[in-house]
Design a protein around this motif. Structure first.
Motif, PDB file in Angstrom:
ATOM      1  N   HIS A   1      62.409  36.845  50.944  1.00 22.20           N
ATOM      2  CA  HIS A   1      61.669  38.041  50.558  1.00 22.20           C
ATOM      3  C   HIS A   1      61.905  39.109  51.620  1.00 22.20           C
ATOM      4  O   HIS A   1      61.622  38.895  52.794  1.00 22.20           O
TER       5      HIS A   1
ATOM      6  N   HIS B   1      60.382  44.607  46.922  1.00 19.20           N
ATOM      7  CA  HIS B   1      59.511  45.520  46.173  1.00 19.20           C
ATOM      8  C   HIS B   1      60.264  46.832  46.006  1.00 19.20           C
ATOM      9  O   HIS B   1      60.654  47.436  47.014  1.00 19.20           O
TER      10      HIS B   1
ATOM     11  N   GLU C   1      61.010  43.189  42.243  1.00 22.71           N
ATOM     12  CA  GLU C   1      59.833  42.459  41.773  1.00 22.71           C
ATOM     13  C   GLU C   1      58.900  43.326  40.921  1.00 22.71           C
ATOM     14  O   GLU C   1      58.725  44.516  41.197  1.00 22.71           O
TER      15      GLU C   1
ATOM     16  N   HIS D   1      57.552  34.555  40.420  1.00 20.64           N
ATOM     17  CA  HIS D   1      56.395  34.311  41.291  1.00 20.64           C
ATOM     18  C   HIS D   1      55.233  33.988  40.367  1.00 20.64           C
ATOM     19  O   HIS D   1      54.978  34.737  39.415  1.00 20.64           O
TER      20      HIS D   1
HETATM   21 ZN   LIG Z   1      56.600  40.408  46.768  1.00 19.79          ZN
END
Ligand SMILES: [Zn+2]
Length: 289
Positions: free
Chosen positions: A68, A108, A149, A218
């Motif tokens: 991430h 993100h 995401e 996720h």
């Molecule tokens: Zn995230």
């Protein structure tokens, strides 16, 4: 086959006296899990030597790794200087993917800031084209997936439609579907199989089966309010959802094999194993029919 794992090992790992990332691969394998997401959310604070060592151990233990990228990536910041920084975080993320022998970088995409949503989205798309097509033409994305995401707060770019649309820009871009975030933005709409089908159908129609099959997931329960996400919860929460059963059924019906990462509040490995068991119970039942 769908793979399951945690984002970080949480309290349980440290309570048992473990400290190092080098202890994680075997610990996860013995736990019964097959994937792991390492978070550089607060920056790339690891030597590349350690990443290489950890990567070897993940490989030996047959655990698939995703990384991430830092939370401060923002493709919609109007400042050119900040955009260059965002590109740098992606570039460093790719270097760490290679060190870990990992294949997926979650990030993100953007935040609206002072821009209206349309302008922020247009700028994000333009910069996605510029950044990822350049990295791709230099051969830096070979074998990798970059995974923007779906986000949980109303000011962030990242509804599932937006993320799927952004992923059209380059063949290495595949969505990270964070279903807790989608459920937060949609005020608890993910209640049954049809609600998960709506999202995956849109992905298959727009990105095709292969990209959808390679998507990252996720899954965790998340408390939300009118502006979306408030905080991550553990899987035993009964208030907010979403429940994993309906998604598991759709993944099996559609023959999809994504990687499912659990981001529960503090018992990620425990809850990832619950989801793995739910999935296999439904799968076994369908095979017997
Ligand atoms: Zn995230």
């Amino acid at each position: 086959m769908v793979l399951f794992g945690p984002s970080g090992c949480g309290k349980e790992f440290y309570d048992e006296g473990h400290k190092s990332i080098l202890e994680v691969p075997q610990w996860l394998k013995e736990y019964g899990l097959d994937a792991y997401e390492y978070s550089f959310g607060h920056g790339y604070q690891m030597s590349s030597e350690l990443a290489v060592k950890a990567g070897e151990l993940f490989k030996i233990n047959d655990i698939k790794v995703s990384l991430h990228a830092p939370f401060y990536i923002n493709f919609a910041n109007p400042s050119e200087e900040m955009y260059m920084k965002t590109q740098g975080y992606i570039y460093t993320g790719i270097k760490f993917l290679r060190a870990f022998q990992a294949d997926k970088l979650v990030f993100h995409p953007a935040s609206c800031g002072k821009l209206n949503r349309k302008d922020a989205l247009d700028l994000t798309k333009k910069r996605f084209e510029e950044t990822f097509n350049k990295l791709d033409s230099e051969g830096l994305l070979d074998g990798l997936f970059l995974c923007p995401e779906t986000m949980g707060k109303s000011m962030q770019i990242g509804t599932y439609n937006e993320v799927i649309d952004l992923c059209k820009v380059n063949s290495h871009l595949v969505p990270t579907f964070d279903f807790g975030h989608i459920n937060s933005i949609e005020q608890g709409a993910l209640k049954n199989k049809d609600s998960f089908k709506r999202i995956l159908d849109y992905s298959i129609e727009n990105l095709g089966f292969d990209k959808t099959n390679n998507c990252h997931i996720h899954f965790s329960k998340i408390q939300y309010g009118l502006k979306g996400e408030i905080k991550h919860l553990n899987y035993d929460d009964q208030m907010y959802g979403p429940e994993f059963d309906s998604l598991a059924e759709v993944l099996i019906d559609y023959n999809l094999s994504p990687r499912v990462i659990c981001e529960s509040m503090d018992q990620m490995p425990h809850d990832a194993l619950i989801m793995k068991k739910i999935y296999h119970k439904i799968l076994d039942k369908k095979i017997k029919l």
